[in-house]
Design a protein around this motif. Structure first.
Motif, short mmCIF file in Angstrom:
data_model
loop_
_atom_site.label_atom_id
_atom_site.label_comp_id
_atom_site.label_asym_id
_atom_site.label_seq_id
_atom_site.Cartn_x
_atom_site.Cartn_y
_atom_site.Cartn_z
N PRO A 145 0.97 -1.19 -0.09
CA PRO A 145 -0.04 -0.09 0.02
C PRO A 145 0.77 1.33 0.01
O PRO A 145 0.56 2.23 -0.59
CB PRO A 145 -0.82 -0.15 1.02
CG PRO A 145 -0.34 -1.52 2.00
CD PRO A 145 0.53 -2.05 1.17
N ALA A 146 1.95 1.10 0.57
CA ALA A 146 2.87 2.34 0.39
C ALA A 146 3.60 2.65 -0.66
O ALA A 146 3.29 3.91 -0.96
CB ALA A 146 4.08 2.14 1.67
N VAL A 147 3.91 1.61 -1.62
CA VAL A 147 4.40 1.70 -2.67
C VAL A 147 3.24 2.39 -3.72
O VAL A 147 3.40 3.20 -4.52
CB VAL A 147 4.94 0.59 -3.43
CG1 VAL A 147 5.22 0.61 -5.02
CG2 VAL A 147 6.25 0.10 -2.48
N ALA A 148 2.02 1.82 -3.47
CA ALA A 148 0.86 2.20 -4.37
C ALA A 148 0.52 3.82 -4.10
O ALA A 148 0.21 4.73 -4.71
CB ALA A 148 -0.64 1.46 -3.89
N LEU A 149 0.65 4.37 -2.76
CA LEU A 149 0.43 5.61 -2.45
C LEU A 149 1.50 6.46 -3.02
O LEU A 149 1.41 7.57 -3.45
CB LEU A 149 0.36 5.83 -0.87
CG LEU A 149 0.05 7.22 -0.43
CD1 LEU A 149 -1.26 7.63 -0.94
CD2 LEU A 149 -0.07 6.93 1.09
N ALA A 150 2.77 6.04 -2.84
CA ALA A 150 4.02 6.74 -3.45
C ALA A 150 3.78 6.98 -4.92
O ALA A 150 4.13 8.00 -5.63
CB ALA A 150 5.27 6.33 -3.17
N THR A 151 3.45 5.87 -5.81
CA THR A 151 3.20 5.74 -7.04
C THR A 151 2.02 6.82 -7.51
O THR A 151 2.17 7.70 -8.54
CB THR A 151 2.88 4.50 -7.62
OG1 THR A 151 3.94 3.46 -7.30
CG2 THR A 151 2.63 4.55 -9.04
N TRP A 152 0.91 6.75 -6.85
CA TRP A 152 -0.30 7.77 -6.94
C TRP A 152 0.58 9.33 -6.89
O TRP A 152 0.04 9.89 -7.61
CB TRP A 152 -1.21 7.78 -5.86
CG TRP A 152 -2.37 8.59 -6.14
CD1 TRP A 152 -3.44 8.33 -7.17
CD2 TRP A 152 -2.43 9.75 -5.77
NE1 TRP A 152 -4.26 9.50 -7.13
CE2 TRP A 152 -3.90 10.36 -6.09
CE3 TRP A 152 -1.69 10.62 -4.95
CZ2 TRP A 152 -4.00 11.63 -6.05
CZ3 TRP A 152 -1.89 11.94 -4.60
CH2 TRP A 152 -3.51 12.57 -4.96
N ALA A 153 1.29 9.46 -5.72
CA ALA A 153 1.69 10.72 -5.34
C ALA A 153 2.72 11.04 -6.77
O ALA A 153 2.57 12.36 -7.19
CB ALA A 153 2.78 10.89 -4.31
N ILE A 154 3.53 10.41 -7.05
CA ILE A 154 4.44 10.53 -8.27
C ILE A 154 3.71 10.72 -9.60
O ILE A 154 3.94 11.90 -10.43
CB ILE A 154 5.63 9.67 -8.38
CG1 ILE A 154 6.45 9.43 -7.18
CG2 ILE A 154 6.36 9.58 -9.67
CD1 ILE A 154 7.20 8.27 -7.00
N THR A 155 2.88 9.99 -9.83
CA THR A 155 1.91 10.21 -11.08
C THR A 155 1.24 11.52 -11.20
O THR A 155 1.19 12.18 -12.22
CB THR A 155 0.88 9.12 -11.23
OG1 THR A 155 1.68 7.72 -11.16
CG2 THR A 155 0.07 9.23 -12.30
N HIS A 156 0.61 11.87 -10.01
CA HIS A 156 -0.19 13.07 -9.91
C HIS A 156 0.42 14.65 -9.49
O HIS A 156 -0.16 15.41 -9.35
CB HIS A 156 -1.42 12.87 -8.83
CG HIS A 156 -2.45 11.79 -9.63
ND1 HIS A 156 -3.18 12.12 -10.69
CD2 HIS A 156 -2.34 10.34 -9.28
CE1 HIS A 156 -3.84 11.02 -10.89
NE2 HIS A 156 -3.53 10.04 -10.33
N GLN A 157 1.44 14.22 -9.28
CA GLN A 157 2.45 15.45 -8.70
C GLN A 157 2.18 16.58 -9.84
O GLN A 157 2.19 17.75 -9.39
CB GLN A 157 3.83 15.24 -8.49
CG GLN A 157 4.76 16.24 -7.66
CD GLN A 157 5.11 17.23 -8.64
OE1 GLN A 157 5.34 17.30 -9.87
NE2 GLN A 157 5.19 18.73 -8.03
N PRO A 158 2.63 16.54 -10.79
CA PRO A 158 2.18 17.74 -12.00
C PRO A 158 0.78 18.14 -11.98
O PRO A 158 0.99 19.42 -12.04
CB PRO A 158 2.69 16.97 -13.51
CG PRO A 158 3.38 16.07 -13.13
CD PRO A 158 2.95 15.27 -11.87
#
Length: 137
Positions: free
Chosen positions: A110-123
């Protein structure tokens, strides 16, 4: 069916999520989890330990900006909650190592999923913040 311009349909929440947050027992568990891993350092510590056992100084080097005091406090908290184990080796000077427990390892996905979401949606987040700030001026 009539179309309304300029509006979007509100997202439909997961049926059990709202109920979970409102129920006393489950709501408390969810809030406790957010208190546990929803701070600045806990998920970084868990993510860093996902690669294996580390000494305190190694862990501190891997997490830029964390103070010795904060790392100590967070490790104690994660140990108290059963997510991190602390092993003291009887050597001079003492060697202390930290590792994720079996339960702590269940947080990696779940932490990796959250980090991936944050990176994907950062822009998008950065653009939204900029647009909001410009409207406030």
């Amino acid at each position: 069916m009539a179309e309304t311009r300029g509006t979007t349909a509100a997202p439909v929440a997961q049926p059990g999520f709202a109920a979970m947050c409102l129920q006393t027992k489950d709501g408390r568990a969810f809030r406790d989890l957010l208190d546990l891993v929803g701070d600045k350092w806990s998920l970084l510590i868990i993510g860093t330990l996902s690669s294996g056992r580390l000494r305190f100084s190694e862990l501190q080097r891997c997490i830029p900006g964390v103070s010795q005091r904060m790392l100590t406090l967070k490790l104690r908290s994660l140990e108290r909650d059963g997510l991190v184990s602390r092993t003291v080796h009887a050597e001079v000077p003492p060697r202390v190592e930290y590792d994720l427990t079996a339960m702590g390892r269940t947080l990696i996905e779940p932490a990796v999923a959250l980090a991936t979401w944050a990176i994907t949606h950062q822009p998008e987040t950065a653009a939204a913040r900029q647009a909001f700030d410009e409207q406030q001026e």
